[in-house]
Write an enzyme that holds these catalytic residues in place. Structure first.
Site, PDB file in Angstrom:
ATOM      1  N   CYS A   1       0.825  -1.213   0.000  1.00 36.76           N
ATOM      2  CA  CYS A   1       0.000   0.000   0.000  1.00 36.76           C
ATOM      3  C   CYS A   1       0.858   1.261   0.000  1.00 36.76           C
ATOM      4  CB  CYS A   1      -0.931  -0.011   1.204  1.00 36.76           C
ATOM      5  SG  CYS A   1      -1.829   1.519   1.397  1.00 36.76           S
TER       6      CYS A   1
ATOM      7  N   TYR B   1      -9.257  -3.430 -10.781  1.00 36.96           N
ATOM      8  CA  TYR B   1      -8.898  -2.174 -10.117  1.00 36.96           C
ATOM      9  C   TYR B   1      -7.670  -1.522 -10.761  1.00 36.96           C
ATOM     10  CZ  TYR B   1     -11.565  -3.216  -5.789  1.00 36.96           C
ATOM     11  OH  TYR B   1     -12.518  -3.449  -4.855  1.00 36.96           O
TER      12      TYR B   1
ATOM     13  N   GLU C   1      -7.499   1.913 -12.962  1.00 33.01           N
ATOM     14  CA  GLU C   1      -6.883   3.082 -12.332  1.00 33.01           C
ATOM     15  C   GLU C   1      -5.710   3.586 -13.180  1.00 33.01           C
ATOM     16  OE1 GLU C   1      -6.115   1.755  -8.305  1.00 33.01           O
ATOM     17  OE2 GLU C   1      -8.127   2.339  -7.663  1.00 33.01           O
TER      18      GLU C   1
ATOM     19  N   HIS D   1     -26.905  21.825   0.272  1.00 32.46           N
ATOM     20  CA  HIS D   1     -26.962  22.370  -1.077  1.00 32.46           C
ATOM     21  C   HIS D   1     -25.982  23.521  -1.258  1.00 32.46           C
ATOM     22  CE1 HIS D   1     -28.866  23.161  -4.906  1.00 32.46           C
ATOM     23  NE2 HIS D   1     -28.935  24.446  -4.586  1.00 32.46           N
TER      24      HIS D   1
ATOM     25  N   GLU E   1     -25.693  15.667  -1.954  1.00 35.16           N
ATOM     26  CA  GLU E   1     -27.107  15.858  -1.616  1.00 35.16           C
ATOM     27  C   GLU E   1     -28.008  14.931  -2.440  1.00 35.16           C
ATOM     28  OE1 GLU E   1     -29.050  19.607  -2.719  1.00 35.16           O
ATOM     29  OE2 GLU E   1     -27.429  19.992  -4.130  1.00 35.16           O
TER      30      GLU E   1
HETATM   31  P1  NDP Z   1      -8.561  -7.620 -10.086  1.00 35.41           P
HETATM   32  O1  NDP Z   1      -8.883  -8.894  -9.438  1.00 35.41           O
HETATM   33  O2  NDP Z   1      -9.285  -6.391  -9.716  1.00 35.41           O
HETATM   34  O3  NDP Z   1      -8.729  -7.789 -11.665  1.00 35.41           O
HETATM   35  C1  NDP Z   1      -8.039  -8.780 -12.362  1.00 35.41           C
HETATM   36  C2  NDP Z   1      -8.323  -8.636 -13.834  1.00 35.41           C
HETATM   37  O4  NDP Z   1      -7.448  -9.477 -14.551  1.00 35.41           O
HETATM   38  C3  NDP Z   1      -9.721  -9.021 -14.217  1.00 35.41           C
HETATM   39  O5  NDP Z   1     -10.145  -8.205 -15.264  1.00 35.41           O
HETATM   40  C4  NDP Z   1      -9.559 -10.480 -14.672  1.00 35.41           C
HETATM   41  O6  NDP Z   1     -10.471 -10.844 -15.676  1.00 35.41           O
HETATM   42  C5  NDP Z   1      -8.180 -10.454 -15.288  1.00 35.41           C
HETATM   43  N1  NDP Z   1      -7.455 -11.713 -15.141  1.00 35.41           N
HETATM   44  C6  NDP Z   1      -7.318 -12.434 -14.020  1.00 35.41           C
HETATM   45  N2  NDP Z   1      -6.564 -13.516 -14.261  1.00 35.41           N
HETATM   46  C7  NDP Z   1      -6.201 -13.470 -15.546  1.00 35.41           C
HETATM   47  C8  NDP Z   1      -5.428 -14.315 -16.395  1.00 35.41           C
HETATM   48  N3  NDP Z   1      -4.888 -15.437 -15.955  1.00 35.41           N
HETATM   49  N4  NDP Z   1      -5.272 -13.942 -17.689  1.00 35.41           N
HETATM   50  C9  NDP Z   1      -5.836 -12.802 -18.148  1.00 35.41           C
HETATM   51  N5  NDP Z   1      -6.583 -11.984 -17.390  1.00 35.41           N
HETATM   52  C10 NDP Z   1      -6.762 -12.310 -16.112  1.00 35.41           C
HETATM   53  O7  NDP Z   1      -6.983  -7.485  -9.929  1.00 35.41           O
HETATM   54  P2  NDP Z   1      -5.980  -6.248  -9.920  1.00 35.41           P
HETATM   55  O8  NDP Z   1      -4.684  -6.831 -10.335  1.00 35.41           O
HETATM   56  O9  NDP Z   1      -6.515  -5.082 -10.659  1.00 35.41           O
HETATM   57  O10 NDP Z   1      -5.940  -5.864  -8.376  1.00 35.41           O
HETATM   58  C11 NDP Z   1      -5.629  -6.849  -7.401  1.00 35.41           C
HETATM   59  C12 NDP Z   1      -6.341  -6.550  -6.109  1.00 35.41           C
HETATM   60  O11 NDP Z   1      -5.733  -5.459  -5.469  1.00 35.41           O
HETATM   61  C13 NDP Z   1      -7.802  -6.164  -6.292  1.00 35.41           C
HETATM   62  O12 NDP Z   1      -8.644  -7.293  -6.277  1.00 35.41           O
HETATM   63  C14 NDP Z   1      -8.051  -5.264  -5.113  1.00 35.41           C
HETATM   64  O13 NDP Z   1      -8.534  -6.031  -4.036  1.00 35.41           O
HETATM   65  C15 NDP Z   1      -6.698  -4.691  -4.778  1.00 35.41           C
HETATM   66  N6  NDP Z   1      -6.635  -3.294  -5.234  1.00 35.41           N
HETATM   67  C16 NDP Z   1      -7.476  -2.379  -4.665  1.00 35.41           C
HETATM   68  C17 NDP Z   1      -7.457  -1.071  -5.071  1.00 35.41           C
HETATM   69  C18 NDP Z   1      -8.403  -0.098  -4.456  1.00 35.41           C
HETATM   70  O14 NDP Z   1      -8.932  -0.391  -3.385  1.00 35.41           O
HETATM   71  N7  NDP Z   1      -8.665   1.054  -5.073  1.00 35.41           N
HETATM   72  C19 NDP Z   1      -6.537  -0.599  -6.106  1.00 35.41           C
HETATM   73  C20 NDP Z   1      -5.720  -1.635  -6.663  1.00 35.41           C
HETATM   74  C21 NDP Z   1      -5.779  -2.933  -6.216  1.00 35.41           C
HETATM   75  P3  NDP Z   1     -11.899 -11.492 -15.326  1.00 35.41           P
HETATM   76  O15 NDP Z   1     -12.718 -10.455 -14.661  1.00 35.41           O
HETATM   77  O16 NDP Z   1     -12.388 -11.913 -16.639  1.00 35.41           O
HETATM   78  O17 NDP Z   1     -11.599 -12.639 -14.399  1.00 35.41           O
END
Ligand code: NDP
Length: 449
Positions: free
Chosen positions: A43, A179, A183, A438, A443
């Site tokens: 983090c 995420y 982002e 407001h 709101e």
């Molecule tokens: P996420 O789990 O959010 O998203 C993963 C993405 O990668 C999805 O679109 C998924 O597709 C795809 N994916 C997963 N496995 C594969 C694969 N083997 N091949 C191709 N595509 C794949 O992961 P992130 O890496 O973005 O973030 C990790 C974690 O970190 C998040 O779950 C979150 O908890 C935390 N995080 C939180 C943030 C916040 O609070 N603002 C910011 C950044 C991270 P599909 O949906 O089709 O499975």
């Protein structure tokens, strides 16, 4: 009675580990913490904190574009200097790293800069062959990016490296649609990089409310981000000019300067020699723990992303606190995982708490949904065609708010406060009885129809 070098040995100085170490020490335990990289963890060092600072930097692009509508002339050309922002952000990370280190030291926690592995139920092996003993061991080693093992994957980077890029890429391909992908897509797009996001399915931000993520997709496309769906990674080839050509299923190859993998994060349990103490992991490598964070070995506990419950910093912190209070504070504590708010710092940001409309329909049957689809005042004057969307999901039986989902300027700031009401189990009537503040965007929450 057995004597140990420490009452508690924590492996990993991220959010969960630091909280657990500090509070356990405050409860009177003799504590050491091992960290192989930098105190602060994902983090602080290479996640939420530097990311949020980059998001702030990216927002200036929009404000500068809108400035003339608000009477301000911005001299042309208005230039962005990635190196300056990057270095300032990294300097702030250094500051926080020191602050975390000071906190641990001021609580009498011994910091050991070393990789640590499990040598037995009460033994930890440190680099260089040293072994120490502890009555209790806490594993808080977090998670690491998952990179699909396609040919040429080594040419890509992950979010770890994104904060250190020597220069701003002209074109970036981001793999994943969660995420991190959304982002960074927003951040790089605002900085002027051509962004293409590819995902294996056609769903972005799985788990968030469908209408809210649809709105983000629509606005992101309008802002110039290219999305390619049903695009599974095939491989990366590096040309003589250093450019990367990415091939994928169902789409033509694309040539970019940088490839960022944002395809999920996996528990960092590999190589910890957990088998030496009978600590079991699940099929994803997550350490199995009970409600009190205790692993399958009585003297070893685990908190945070390595347990793959909810991968969010504030959750890891709560787990670290609950562990310390339970084991060293004589106050058995479990974490309440209900109604955890979360946000995506996309452009615009989105945030949510509780059940999505789909989940609520599945679980409760009859639900009532109230929405507000509006253009923020500031966007109206700026002639920015970007609409916010707020959605409240209520149990039809008693009008209790079971979910709140938003996309729009400052959505995470607004949702954090509203999440208190959702967590408290308030009804739509309670929102309606509150007089609007407001003019504000928030709101809309008490004016939902
Ligand atoms: P996420 O789990 O959010 O998203 C993963 C993405 O990668 C999805 O679109 C998924 O597709 C795809 N994916 C997963 N496995 C594969 C694969 N083997 N091949 C191709 N595509 C794949 O992961 P992130 O890496 O973005 O973030 C990790 C974690 O970190 C998040 O779950 C979150 O908890 C935390 N995080 C939180 C943030 C916040 O609070 N603002 C910011 C950044 C991270 P599909 O949906 O089709 O499975």
């Amino acid at each position: 009675m057995a004597t140990y070098d420490y009452d508690l040995f924590v492996i990993g100085a991220g959010s969960g580990g630091v909280r657990a170490a500090r509070v356990s020490a405050a409860h009177g335990a003799k504590v050491a913490i091992a960290e192989e990289y930098r105190v602060g963890g994902t983090c602080v060092i290479r996640g939420c904190v530097p990311k949020k600072l980059l998001v702030y930097g990216a927002h200036f692009a929009e404000d500068l574009k809108d400035a003339s509508r608000f009477g301000w002339d911005v001299p042309e050309p208005c230039e962005f200097h990635w190196n300056r922002l990057r270095d300032n952000v990294l300097a702030d990370v250094d500051r926080l790293n020191k602050a975390y280190t000071n906190t641990l030291e001021s609580h009498g926690v011994e910091i050991i800069n070393s990789r640590a592995t499990i040598a037995g139920p009460h033994e930890v092996a440190l680099a260089g062959g040293r072994t120490v003993t502890a009555k209790v061991i806490l594993i808080a080693v977090g998670a690491r990016p998952h990179v699909p093992q396609c040919p040429g994957h080594e040419y890509g980077i992950t979010s770890n490296e994104a904060f250190h890029l020597p220069e701003l890429p002209r074109r970036i391909l981001i793999a994943g649609a969660g995420y991190i992908a959304n982002e960074f897509a927003g951040i790089f797009n605002e900085f002027g990089t051509k962004v293409t996001l590819i995902n294996r399915s056609d769903v972005i931000l799985r788990g968030y409310d469908e209408s809210i993520r649809d709105r983000l997709l629509q606005i992101s496309i309008m802002k110039g981000i290219d999305f390619r769906f049903h695009a599974e990674f095939r491989g990366i080839e590096k040309g003589e000019d250093g450019c990367l050509t990415v091939s994928m299923t169902n789409h033509e190859p694309i040539t970019v300067d940088c490839v960022l993998f944002a395809t999920g994060r996996v528990p960092n349990s590999g190589g910890l020699t957990l088998e030496n103490a009978g600590v079991e992991v699940d099929d994803k490598g997550a350490i199995k723990v009970d409600a009190y964070n205790r692993s399958t070995c009585d003297s070893i506990y685990a908190v945070g992303d390595v347990t793959n419950r909810v991968q969010l910093t504030p959750v890891a912190i709560r787990e670290g606190q609950a562990f310390a209070d339970t084991v060293f504070g004589d106050k058995p504590t479990t974490v309440d995982y209900g109604c955890i708010p979360s946000a995506v710092f996309s452009h615009p940001p989105m945030a949510g708490v509780g059940m999505t409309e789909g989940e609520a329909k599945e679980k409760l049957g009859a639900v009532k949904v109230y929405t507000s689809d509006f253009r923020a005042m500031k966007n109206v004057l700026a002639e920015r065609n970007e609409r916010a969307l707020y959605k409240m999901v209520c149990d039809a039986a008693d009008n209790r708010v079971v979910g709140l989902h938003m996309i729009g300027p400052d959505a995470p700031e607004i949702l954090q406060a509203a999440a208190v009401a959702v967590k408290a189990g308030l009804t739509k009537d309670a929102f309606d009885q509150t007089v609007a503040l407001h003019p504000s965007m928030a709101e809309e929450l008490v004016l939902l129809k």
